[in-house]
Design an enzyme around this catalytic site. Sequence first.
Site, PDB file in Angstrom:
ATOM      1  CG  ASP A  84       9.321 -15.096  -0.841  1.00 51.78           C
ATOM      2  OD1 ASP A  84       9.839 -14.036  -1.207  1.00 51.78           O
ATOM      3  OD2 ASP A  84       8.994 -16.005  -1.616  1.00 51.78           O
ATOM      4  CG  ASP A 102       6.406 -11.539 -11.057  1.00 50.19           C
ATOM      5  OD1 ASP A 102       7.613 -11.323 -10.844  1.00 50.19           O
ATOM      6  OD2 ASP A 102       5.552 -11.605 -10.142  1.00 50.19           O
TER       7      ASP A 102
END
Lengths: 251, 194
Positions: free
Chosen positions: A11, A130
């Site tokens: 990330d 997700d």
Amino acid sequence: MLAKRIIPCLDIKDGTTVKGINFLGLRNVGDPVELGQKYAAEGADELVYLDISATNEGRKTFAELVTRIAEGIDIPFTVGGGISSVDDAGRLLLAGADKVTVNSAAVRRPELVDEIAGRYGSQFIVVAIDAKTIDGQWVVTTHGGKRLSERELFSWAKEAQERGAGEILFTSMDHDGTKSGYPCETYARLCDMLSIPVVASGGAGSVEDIAEVLTVGKADAALAASIFHYGEIPIPVLKRELDKKGINIRL
Amino acid sequence: MIAVIDYKTGNLCSVENALGRLGGEYVVTGDAGVIRSASHVILPGVGEAGQAMASLRGSGLVDVILGLTQPVLGICIGMQLMCRGSEEGDTQCMGIFDADVVKMEPGQGLKVPHMGWDTIEKLDSPLFRDMEDGVYVYYVHSYAPQLSAHTVAVTDYGTLFSAALQRGNFFGTQFHPEKSGAVGEQILKNFLCK
């Protein structure tokens, strides 16, 4: 024989690597290119770089970073985060990315998948999903799990494939960051239903968890972050253990 | 000087970056004179075979490539264009390698595109000097050349296909050496040693 892939996820915020537990409480874990090279040298099969910058300045930094990553890394890498148009995807392709992932923007406007696949080919687009369970249903979420959508996991994954997605990256928001393992039955159902590869993400706490999702869960690849970033399970150890279990792995 | 042939089919930066990491001097060019005088020539390729072949013909470089005597390496679609023809877009190609490119239909629940790391076997070319059967290379493709007299490496994905081809100074890989880590780097080095 095609190997199951192990994919560290980095990330990136404002040009540096971070990883949060359940997307909260970020902690700096190093330079993105150096970390990527370290993982590549250790045997990572692919890398994923996700831009979690919230500002325009941060996004610009990320695009510059992609150029540096492409120069420095000799394995395939995928980039994502904030891609909402075919031009966004094209810029990253030109910077050297092998694939892009789209998530919230594709839920909002599914035609984005057709557009990117049509312009650059299916091999270039990964649809990240997700989802979390609500009353026994897998509901697709957006904005890092913060918003519920109207969509359901299986029908959305199928639609994404039909629109030209080359791969599905599915994260269970019930499991992400918990290190309690993957929902393997859900993965197996997804893999049986789709003709494109499925990447499992979020929830790995042990070698056994990853072995299970690659066998029982039938996933083509496993993506993880914190277990690698914090050195809990080094990639060479993971790959040797998976190989010992008879899973086809590139050593 | 290495010439990377630019025939306007898209992004060549992964090949450029790999050559950059090797420290090789290269030029991206569509100029016939520069290509003819290069020490080594690389024909990359992305996208769809029919369009790629049309671009290559449009660039007027087909006869230039056919006449090259220095080492030439075709990668992925670039290699397919060096075969006889491709089922993709029913395309007639350059016919350097005596092989036809066909749509992959592996069966057995195997997915197409064939994407990821797979092994190469029966290695039989200077490209694979100091390498053993079973090394992993990176693939992304839905079409592949069948086996032929010019096959110098195979991969088994449901059926065997040509992972690499060679005819004299012409080499081709269906996989992407520029994305295949240390193994890919060695293959590119071996090519550049030729």
